[in-house]
Motif scaffolding. Structure first.
Motif, PDB file in Angstrom:
ATOM      1  N   VAL A 133     124.171 -58.210  34.327  1.00  0.00           N
ATOM      2  CA  VAL A 133     123.090 -58.063  33.362  1.00  0.00           C
ATOM      3  C   VAL A 133     122.335 -56.778  33.656  1.00  0.00           C
ATOM      4  N   SER A 151     129.267 -55.787  25.777  1.00  0.00           N
ATOM      5  CA  SER A 151     129.014 -56.904  26.677  1.00  0.00           C
ATOM      6  C   SER A 151     130.262 -57.731  26.952  1.00  0.00           C
ATOM      7  N   ALA A 154     124.272 -53.872  32.277  1.00  0.00           N
ATOM      8  CA  ALA A 154     124.146 -53.778  30.825  1.00  0.00           C
ATOM      9  C   ALA A 154     122.799 -53.214  30.428  1.00  0.00           C
TER      10      ALA A 154
END
Length: 281
Positions: free
Chosen positions: A10, A117, A13
């Motif tokens: 995460v 993603s 990203a």
């Protein structure tokens, strides 16, 4: 799968530059997570990276090329005789490559539609290579999945599941990859409908991958029919074919980075795929 690893990606990203590490050993309460920060660069510096991609070269299995074999041709030689530019002529499904859903099912997602993603995911490896040694027609079964889950827990959602068969050790020989017998029947391992249903419909995985030329076992794909791949693509999922080096990746705990060029309306393209194996010490 350790939750701090999920937060790690995460962080990638979000381009935050930090790893969110979650430990269950907080002071005074064993059940309360404690969040710590670690520099992303140092985490990657200590990680092991494994290339899961075959080198793209003339003479390897041609993919659906028709009568025109893939070529790599120098077109702009330097004065010393070397080339600074090459012209590449190949089908989208050549070498280690991505198949988006539209490859088999019109109207579904093409390469542009696959979100970034979906390209960085927890990597799950289901190892059936010993069974494939005994039976080249072997199809992964739910017993293989249950054996994995017995050791590691449920297959996590939003993950990439790769099927290790060691079939990539036959690369780049098309003859050995197809493995046809005297009756011209191809023998190579593949996925099964029950496992795909479980992984995609029950566990909500994002994508799958394999070392073989096809999703279907060779005895079916070798006849020019791909019912299992058609079904899987119809679930609006992508896959990576012709992977390699899965024997160098743990069954659990690694991450995969799968990326490719962004052709308009792309129905497939050679991919660069690698695994990140964090050092958990």
């Amino acid at each position: 799968m350790k939750s701090w690893l999920n937060l790690f990606f995460v962080g990638i990203a979000a381009m935050g530059g930090y790893l969110a590490a979650v430990s269950n050993l907080s002071s005074g309460n064993q059940n309360t997570p404690q969040v710590q920060s670690a520099d992303l660069g140092s985490i990657l510096a200590k990680a092991t990276l494994v290339d899961l991609t075959h080198t793209m070269e003339e003479g390897m299995p041609p993919g659906p090329s028709g009568d025109t074999p893939p070529t790599i041709t120098p077109v702009a030689p330097r004065e010393d005789g070397t080339s600074g530019i090459h012209r590449y002529n190949f089908p989208g499904q050549w070498g280690t490559h991505v198949d988006p859903p539209v490859h088999f099912v019109g109207g579904l997602r093409d390469l542009e539609d696959i979100a970034l993603s979906e390209m960085i995911l927890p990597l799950i490896v289901i190892d059936v290579h010993e069974k494939v040694e005994a039976d080249p027609d072997y199809q992964v079964s739910m017993s293989d999945v249950y054996a994995w889950e017995e050791k590691h827990g449920p297959v996590p959602a939003n993950s990439f599941v790769a099927l290790r068969t060691d079939w990539s050790k036959r690369w780049p020989s098309l003859e050995r990859m197809r493995n046809r017998d005297a009756n011209d029947v191809s023998h190579s391992p593949g996925w099964s409908r029950e496992v795909i249903d479980y992984l995609v419909l029950n566990q909500k995985v994002t994508a799958i991958g394999h070392e073989t030329l096809d999703t279907d076992p060779g005895k079916i794909a070798g006849t020019g029919n791909w019912p299992l791949q058609t079904y899987y693509m119809g679930l609006d999922k992508y896959q990576i074919e012709n992977m390699t080096n899965l024997d160098q990746v743990p069954e659990n705990g690694a991450y995969i980075v799968a990326t490719w060029a962004k052709p308009q309306n792309g129905s497939g393209f050679p991919a660069r795929v690698f695994a990140i194996i964090p050092n958990n010490e």
